[in-house]
Design an enzyme around this catalytic site. Structure first.
Site, PDB file in Angstrom:
ATOM      1  N   GLY A   9      -4.994  -0.997   5.805  1.00  0.00           N
ATOM      2  CA  GLY A   9      -4.100  -2.158   5.863  1.00  0.00           C
ATOM      3  C   GLY A   9      -3.956  -2.922   4.558  1.00  0.00           C
ATOM      4  O   GLY A   9      -3.124  -3.822   4.467  1.00  0.00           O
ATOM      5  N   ALA A  10      -4.748  -2.570   3.533  1.00  0.00           N
ATOM      6  CA  ALA A  10      -4.574  -3.229   2.236  1.00  0.00           C
ATOM      7  C   ALA A  10      -3.669  -2.407   1.318  1.00  0.00           C
ATOM      8  O   ALA A  10      -3.374  -2.810   0.195  1.00  0.00           O
ATOM      9  CB  ALA A  10      -5.930  -3.460   1.567  1.00  0.00           C
ATOM     10  N   GLY A  11      -3.236  -1.241   1.801  1.00  0.00           N
ATOM     11  CA  GLY A  11      -2.374  -0.382   0.980  1.00  0.00           C
ATOM     12  C   GLY A  11      -0.916  -0.768   1.103  1.00  0.00           C
ATOM     13  O   GLY A  11      -0.570  -1.822   1.657  1.00  0.00           O
ATOM     14  N   ILE A  13       2.011   0.671   2.761  1.00  0.00           N
ATOM     15  CA  ILE A  13       2.643   0.566   4.080  1.00  0.00           C
ATOM     16  C   ILE A  13       1.776  -0.281   5.009  1.00  0.00           C
ATOM     17  O   ILE A  13       2.276  -1.131   5.763  1.00  0.00           O
ATOM     18  CB  ILE A  13       2.875   1.978   4.682  1.00  0.00           C
ATOM     19  CG1 ILE A  13       3.767   2.801   3.753  1.00  0.00           C
ATOM     20  CG2 ILE A  13       3.504   1.882   6.069  1.00  0.00           C
ATOM     21  CD1 ILE A  13       3.840   4.279   4.087  1.00  0.00           C
ATOM     22  N   GLY A  14       0.449  -0.079   4.929  1.00  0.00           N
ATOM     23  CA  GLY A  14      -0.476  -0.807   5.800  1.00  0.00           C
ATOM     24  C   GLY A  14      -0.341  -2.316   5.662  1.00  0.00           C
ATOM     25  O   GLY A  14      -0.421  -3.046   6.653  1.00  0.00           O
ATOM     26  N   ASP A 132       6.255  13.642   6.107  1.00  0.00           N
ATOM     27  CA  ASP A 132       7.136  14.814   6.264  1.00  0.00           C
ATOM     28  C   ASP A 132       6.697  15.964   5.356  1.00  0.00           C
ATOM     29  O   ASP A 132       7.162  17.093   5.516  1.00  0.00           O
ATOM     30  CB  ASP A 132       8.600  14.436   5.979  1.00  0.00           C
ATOM     31  CG  ASP A 132       8.839  13.972   4.547  1.00  0.00           C
ATOM     32  OD1 ASP A 132       7.852  13.688   3.822  1.00  0.00           O
ATOM     33  OD2 ASP A 132      10.011  13.884   4.135  1.00  0.00           O
ATOM     34  N   GLU A 133       5.786  15.675   4.407  1.00  0.00           N
ATOM     35  CA  GLU A 133       5.393  16.721   3.447  1.00  0.00           C
ATOM     36  C   GLU A 133       4.628  17.863   4.119  1.00  0.00           C
ATOM     37  O   GLU A 133       4.479  18.937   3.552  1.00  0.00           O
ATOM     38  CB  GLU A 133       4.580  16.115   2.294  1.00  0.00           C
ATOM     39  CG  GLU A 133       5.381  15.054   1.572  1.00  0.00           C
ATOM     40  CD  GLU A 133       4.787  14.621   0.238  1.00  0.00           C
ATOM     41  OE1 GLU A 133       4.066  15.406  -0.388  1.00  0.00           O
ATOM     42  OE2 GLU A 133       5.062  13.481  -0.156  1.00  0.00           O
ATOM     43  N   TYR A 156      -2.555  17.336  -1.091  1.00  0.00           N
ATOM     44  CA  TYR A 156      -2.266  16.140  -0.276  1.00  0.00           C
ATOM     45  C   TYR A 156      -1.651  16.559   1.062  1.00  0.00           C
ATOM     46  O   TYR A 156      -2.146  16.189   2.132  1.00  0.00           O
ATOM     47  CB  TYR A 156      -1.318  15.195  -1.025  1.00  0.00           C
ATOM     48  CG  TYR A 156      -0.700  14.139  -0.121  1.00  0.00           C
ATOM     49  CD1 TYR A 156      -1.484  13.152   0.470  1.00  0.00           C
ATOM     50  CD2 TYR A 156       0.675  14.132   0.167  1.00  0.00           C
ATOM     51  CE1 TYR A 156      -0.921  12.186   1.324  1.00  0.00           C
ATOM     52  CE2 TYR A 156       1.239  13.183   1.006  1.00  0.00           C
ATOM     53  CZ  TYR A 156       0.436  12.216   1.586  1.00  0.00           C
ATOM     54  OH  TYR A 156       0.983  11.280   2.427  1.00  0.00           O
ATOM     55  N   LYS A 160      -3.067  16.227   4.943  1.00  0.00           N
ATOM     56  CA  LYS A 160      -2.384  15.482   6.010  1.00  0.00           C
ATOM     57  C   LYS A 160      -2.049  16.426   7.173  1.00  0.00           C
ATOM     58  O   LYS A 160      -2.165  16.048   8.344  1.00  0.00           O
ATOM     59  CB  LYS A 160      -1.103  14.819   5.486  1.00  0.00           C
ATOM     60  CG  LYS A 160      -1.315  13.670   4.518  1.00  0.00           C
ATOM     61  CD  LYS A 160      -2.050  12.479   5.115  1.00  0.00           C
ATOM     62  CE  LYS A 160      -1.238  11.692   6.106  1.00  0.00           C
ATOM     63  NZ  LYS A 160      -1.939  10.447   6.547  1.00  0.00           N
TER      64      LYS A 160
HETATM   65  N1  LIG Z   1       3.990   6.146   0.933  1.00  0.00           N
HETATM   66  C1  LIG Z   1       4.794   7.003   1.564  1.00  0.00           C
HETATM   67  O1  LIG Z   1       5.894   7.252   1.118  1.00  0.00           O
HETATM   68  C2  LIG Z   1       4.326   7.639   2.865  1.00  0.00           C
HETATM   69  C3  LIG Z   1       5.254   8.384   3.594  1.00  0.00           C
HETATM   70  C4  LIG Z   1       4.851   8.937   4.816  1.00  0.00           C
HETATM   71  C5  LIG Z   1       3.556   8.780   5.252  1.00  0.00           C
HETATM   72  N2  LIG Z   1       2.661   8.072   4.500  1.00  0.00           N
HETATM   73  C6  LIG Z   1       1.310   7.921   5.026  1.00  0.00           C
HETATM   74  O2  LIG Z   1       1.148   6.544   5.317  1.00  0.00           O
HETATM   75  C7  LIG Z   1      -0.203   6.147   5.080  1.00  0.00           C
HETATM   76  C8  LIG Z   1      -0.226   4.976   4.124  1.00  0.00           C
HETATM   77  O3  LIG Z   1       0.381   5.371   2.911  1.00  0.00           O
HETATM   78  P1  LIG Z   1       0.506   4.345   1.688  1.00  0.00           P
HETATM   79  O4  LIG Z   1       1.596   4.827   0.835  1.00  0.00           O
HETATM   80  O5  LIG Z   1       0.511   2.967   2.190  1.00  0.00           O
HETATM   81  O6  LIG Z   1      -0.872   4.630   0.945  1.00  0.00           O
HETATM   82  P2  LIG Z   1      -1.669   3.744  -0.111  1.00  0.00           P
HETATM   83  O7  LIG Z   1      -2.332   4.715  -1.018  1.00  0.00           O
HETATM   84  O8  LIG Z   1      -0.803   2.695  -0.699  1.00  0.00           O
HETATM   85  O9  LIG Z   1      -2.770   2.996   0.779  1.00  0.00           O
HETATM   86  C9  LIG Z   1      -3.863   3.657   1.346  1.00  0.00           C
HETATM   87  C10 LIG Z   1      -4.873   2.633   1.764  1.00  0.00           C
HETATM   88  O10 LIG Z   1      -5.979   3.330   2.369  1.00  0.00           O
HETATM   89  C11 LIG Z   1      -7.207   2.817   1.843  1.00  0.00           C
HETATM   90  N3  LIG Z   1      -8.193   3.904   1.879  1.00  0.00           N
HETATM   91  C12 LIG Z   1      -8.195   5.036   1.150  1.00  0.00           C
HETATM   92  N4  LIG Z   1      -9.277   5.774   1.438  1.00  0.00           N
HETATM   93  C13 LIG Z   1      -9.973   5.087   2.393  1.00  0.00           C
HETATM   94  C14 LIG Z   1     -11.168   5.342   3.113  1.00  0.00           C
HETATM   95  N5  LIG Z   1     -11.883   6.447   2.904  1.00  0.00           N
HETATM   96  N6  LIG Z   1     -11.581   4.425   4.028  1.00  0.00           N
HETATM   97  C15 LIG Z   1     -10.857   3.293   4.262  1.00  0.00           C
HETATM   98  N7  LIG Z   1      -9.718   2.998   3.584  1.00  0.00           N
HETATM   99  C16 LIG Z   1      -9.286   3.890   2.670  1.00  0.00           C
HETATM  100  C17 LIG Z   1      -6.868   2.388   0.418  1.00  0.00           C
HETATM  101  O11 LIG Z   1      -7.797   1.417  -0.055  1.00  0.00           O
HETATM  102  C18 LIG Z   1      -5.464   1.831   0.589  1.00  0.00           C
HETATM  103  O12 LIG Z   1      -5.495   0.455   0.897  1.00  0.00           O
HETATM  104  C19 LIG Z   1      -0.920   7.372   4.559  1.00  0.00           C
HETATM  105  O13 LIG Z   1      -1.604   7.976   5.630  1.00  0.00           O
HETATM  106  C20 LIG Z   1       0.197   8.275   4.068  1.00  0.00           C
HETATM  107  O14 LIG Z   1      -0.146   9.631   4.160  1.00  0.00           O
HETATM  108  C21 LIG Z   1       3.021   7.500   3.304  1.00  0.00           C
END
Ligand SMILES: NC(=O)c1ccc[n+]([C@@H]2O[C@H](COP(=O)([O-])OP(=O)(O)OC[C@H]3O[C@@H](n4cnc5c(N)ncnc54)[C@H](O)[C@@H]3O)[C@@H](O)[C@H]2O)c1
Length: 329
Positions: A9-11, A13-14, A132-133, A156, A160
């Site tokens: 949730g600090a990332g 999308i989260g 989608d990857e 990656y 996934k």
């Molecule tokens: N960004 C995109 O375009 C996209 C598209 C489709 C799906 N996704 C999926 O959505 C999700 C979020 O993507 P995002 O772009 O926000 O990613 P991001 O890299 O911005 O955020 C990931 C977050 O997960 C945390 N994290 C990483 N490893 C961890 C661990 N071992 N334990 C606890 N926390 C951990 C990180 O600190 C970070 O806050 C991912 O699962 C990604 O595969 C992303």
């Protein structure tokens, strides 16, 4: 009472998801669990950190003992799992970290949820957010549907894909109530500036070359992050257990087009001469295993859950650029 664990949730999308749920569902308790890697940033959540229905826990999803304790202590009945290593380039140089977090971390959460819920699956949900990857690469024709066979090419996407398989295996084997969504590339505020759009914006602002892989003709479908959140909201509340939904923005754009749009808009917004930043474009050696084209058929979520993205690329990218101009240091 819903006690929802949102991982990651600090990332990027989260953080949008946590904020949306905390603000729109005051009766839900939102527990944000994140280990705060380089990609996590609690500043993204400043606006809601004081809210009584929000709690942050710094923990690694791979720490299975701690995860079990947290589910019990917080009486978690739903999990929305986003925590992941998410950058394809990093997965090429360090595939182990991706297998660890994305595969073993997901397994750690699944096993903890299965054991804590102990076959009492009423009003429980494990929602896995994926990409989608996992479907691999398309030629010039066709779209990924929920029935497309998995064919991941990067470490990656392989990690996934593996996590998606584990989530489905827990449904098939133990009846764990799961849903999965596979989304195309997101863009918007809060993304760590190593990913294509914030990296290009950052480099144009700072007059640094914009590295474009290969010939720049690779195509991605782009979805504004708030539209991904509205889909997650619908799926979380309305999807049938065991289902998968593909999400996309119907915006197929080449990397060359993205660079040109960003240059045009930033030259204007930064009051530079029209086309001044075009000389920043620098073609670099192609990424290993670089997929050519991703495109998504989102008709299932549109017809079943009535989801429609609200942003087209034009207004989404304007909001994104304005946010980075204000927030990039
Ligand atoms: N960004 C995109 O375009 C996209 C598209 C489709 C799906 N996704 C999926 O959505 C999700 C979020 O993507 P995002 O772009 O926000 O990613 P991001 O890299 O911005 O955020 C990931 C977050 O997960 C945390 N994290 C990483 N490893 C961890 C661990 N071992 N334990 C606890 N926390 C951990 C990180 O600190 C970070 O806050 C991912 O699962 C990604 O595969 C992303």
């Amino acid at each position: 009472m819903k006690n929802i664990l949102i991982t990651g949730g600090a990332g990027f999308i989260g953080s949008h998801l946590v904020k949306f749920f905390v603000e729109n569902y005051p009766k839900y308790n939102i527990i944000n669990l994140d280990s705060l890697t380089y990609a996590g940033n609690l500043d993204n959540l400043k606006e809601i950190e004081h809210k009584s229905n929000y709690k942050f826990i710094q923990e690694d999803i791979c720490n299975h003992i701690k995860i079990k304790e947290i589910l019990k202590k917080e009486k978690i009945n739903s999990i929305i799992h986003l925590a992941a290593e998410s950058h394809v380039d990093r997965s090429i140089t360090d595939p182990f970290s991706f297998a660890k977090t994305n595969v073993l971390g997901t397994l750690s959460l699944l096993e903890a949820a299965k054991n804590y819920w102990n076959s009492d699956f009423k009003n429980k949900l494990f929602y896995h957010v994926s990409t989608d990857e996992v479907y691999g690469s398309l030629g010039s024709e066709g779209l990924f549907t929920e029935k497309t066979a998995y064919d991941p090419h990067s470490p990656y996407s392989a990690s996934k894909a593996s996590s998606d398989h584990f989530v489905r295996a827990f449904h098939d084997t133990y009846n764990l109530p799961i849903v999965i969504s596979n989304c195309s590339n997101n863009y918007g505020p809060n993304q760590y500036p190593e990913k294509l759009i914030p990296l290009f914006i950052n480099n144009i602002i700072n007059n640094i070359p914009i590295p474009i892989y290969g010939n720049g003709k690779n195509i991605r479908d782009w979805l504004y992050v708030e539209d991904h959140i509205s889909a997650i909201d619908l799926i979380f509340h309305k999807a049938k257990i065991g289902e998968t939904y593909n999400l996309g923005g119907n915006n197929e754009i080449t990397n060359n087009q993205i660079a040109n749009v960003l240059i045009e808009k930033l030259d204007q917004k930064l009051k530079r001469t029209k086309g001044e930043s075009l000389n920043l474009i620098k073609y670099v050696e192609d990424r290993l295993g670089h997929d050519m084209r991703y495109a998504i058929d989102s008709s299932k979520i549109k017809s079943e859950l009535n989801w429609f993205p609200k942003h087209n690329f034009e207004n989404g990218i304007d909001k994104t650029i304005d946010w980075y101009i204000k927030n990039l240091t």
